[in-house]
Design a protein around this motif. Sequence first.
Motif, PDB file in Angstrom:
ATOM      1  N   LYS A  98     -75.431  31.613 -17.669  1.00 45.53           N
ATOM      2  CA  LYS A  98     -74.868  30.380 -17.199  1.00 45.53           C
ATOM      3  C   LYS A  98     -75.680  29.666 -16.051  1.00 45.53           C
ATOM      4  O   LYS A  98     -75.188  28.433 -16.085  1.00 45.53           O
ATOM      5  CB  LYS A  98     -73.630  30.979 -16.318  1.00 45.53           C
ATOM      6  N   SER A  99     -75.832  30.266 -14.988  1.00 51.73           N
ATOM      7  CA  SER A  99     -77.409  29.592 -14.554  1.00 51.73           C
ATOM      8  C   SER A  99     -77.779  28.673 -14.696  1.00 51.73           C
ATOM      9  O   SER A  99     -78.615  27.071 -14.157  1.00 51.73           O
ATOM     10  CB  SER A  99     -77.476  30.131 -13.300  1.00 51.73           C
ATOM     11  N   ALA A 100     -78.687  28.503 -15.981  1.00 47.68           N
ATOM     12  CA  ALA A 100     -79.382  28.579 -16.831  1.00 47.68           C
ATOM     13  C   ALA A 100     -78.671  27.070 -17.075  1.00 47.68           C
ATOM     14  O   ALA A 100     -79.571  26.000 -17.352  1.00 47.68           O
ATOM     15  CB  ALA A 100     -80.393  29.186 -17.332  1.00 47.68           C
ATOM     16  N   ASN A 101     -78.255  27.551 -17.868  1.00 49.98           N
ATOM     17  CA  ASN A 101     -77.064  26.814 -18.545  1.00 49.98           C
ATOM     18  C   ASN A 101     -76.908  24.859 -16.998  1.00 49.98           C
ATOM     19  O   ASN A 101     -77.104  24.229 -17.596  1.00 49.98           O
ATOM     20  CB  ASN A 101     -75.897  26.460 -19.230  1.00 49.98           C
ATOM     21  N   TYR A 133     -78.040  20.187 -14.721  1.00 49.20           N
ATOM     22  CA  TYR A 133     -78.726  19.581 -13.100  1.00 49.20           C
ATOM     23  C   TYR A 133     -79.772  18.715 -13.851  1.00 49.20           C
ATOM     24  O   TYR A 133     -79.799  16.741 -13.565  1.00 49.20           O
ATOM     25  CB  TYR A 133     -78.583  20.269 -12.479  1.00 49.20           C
ATOM     26  N   ILE A 134     -80.158  18.912 -14.707  1.00 54.65           N
ATOM     27  CA  ILE A 134     -81.651  17.892 -15.203  1.00 54.65           C
ATOM     28  C   ILE A 134     -81.782  17.410 -15.481  1.00 54.65           C
ATOM     29  O   ILE A 134     -82.030  16.108 -15.254  1.00 54.65           O
ATOM     30  CB  ILE A 134     -82.709  19.860 -15.451  1.00 54.65           C
ATOM     31  N   GLU A 135     -80.723  17.728 -16.664  1.00 54.51           N
ATOM     32  CA  GLU A 135     -80.213  16.317 -17.821  1.00 54.51           C
ATOM     33  C   GLU A 135     -79.674  15.091 -16.599  1.00 54.51           C
ATOM     34  O   GLU A 135     -80.169  14.402 -17.475  1.00 54.51           O
ATOM     35  CB  GLU A 135     -79.265  16.624 -18.744  1.00 54.51           C
ATOM     36  N   ARG A 136     -79.064  15.665 -16.425  1.00 53.96           N
ATOM     37  CA  ARG A 136     -78.392  14.185 -15.018  1.00 53.96           C
ATOM     38  C   ARG A 136     -79.383  13.331 -14.222  1.00 53.96           C
ATOM     39  O   ARG A 136     -79.025  13.201 -14.137  1.00 53.96           O
ATOM     40  CB  ARG A 136     -77.306  15.283 -14.427  1.00 53.96           C
ATOM     41  N   GLN A 137     -79.899  14.149 -13.831  1.00 52.95           N
ATOM     42  CA  GLN A 137     -81.434  13.160 -12.821  1.00 52.95           C
ATOM     43  C   GLN A 137     -81.959  12.491 -13.674  1.00 52.95           C
ATOM     44  O   GLN A 137     -82.311  11.413 -13.289  1.00 52.95           O
ATOM     45  CB  GLN A 137     -82.185  14.784 -11.646  1.00 52.95           C
TER      46      GLN A 137
END
Length: 126
Positions: free
Chosen positions: A14-17, A22-26
């Motif tokens: 869950k934390s990796a997803n 988050y990286i994709e949104r950034q």
Amino acid sequence: MEEKEEKVTKLSSKSANQYDAYIERQNRKKQRLTRRLVMYAIVVAVIVGSMSIYHFNQRALKAEKMEEYEQLEQELADLNQQETDLNNEIENLKDEEYVLEIARTNYFFSNEGELIFKLPDEAPSY
């Protein structure tokens, strides 16, 4: 030497997803920001370009008008000088002696007992 390929498997937790999301949104935010900045830069470039073109056209028009103004000023000065000369001529023509002098020189009128000899203007060819 050959490089070794390292194969790393990603854990699906869950934390990796959440981190991947988050990286994709950034990355999308950076991409939108870049697009907006490029669009603003293009708009500013178009505005500055059109204002520059307008400015240079106005400078050329002003230079043309100034040249025309100077030419008209010179023409006005010439006409004023011509008017002054003609007024002086009018004043001189009111004088009878001046009129008689013109008649003698241009039309070969003579006083009584006067003989007029016309000399050629050209130098003799001999």
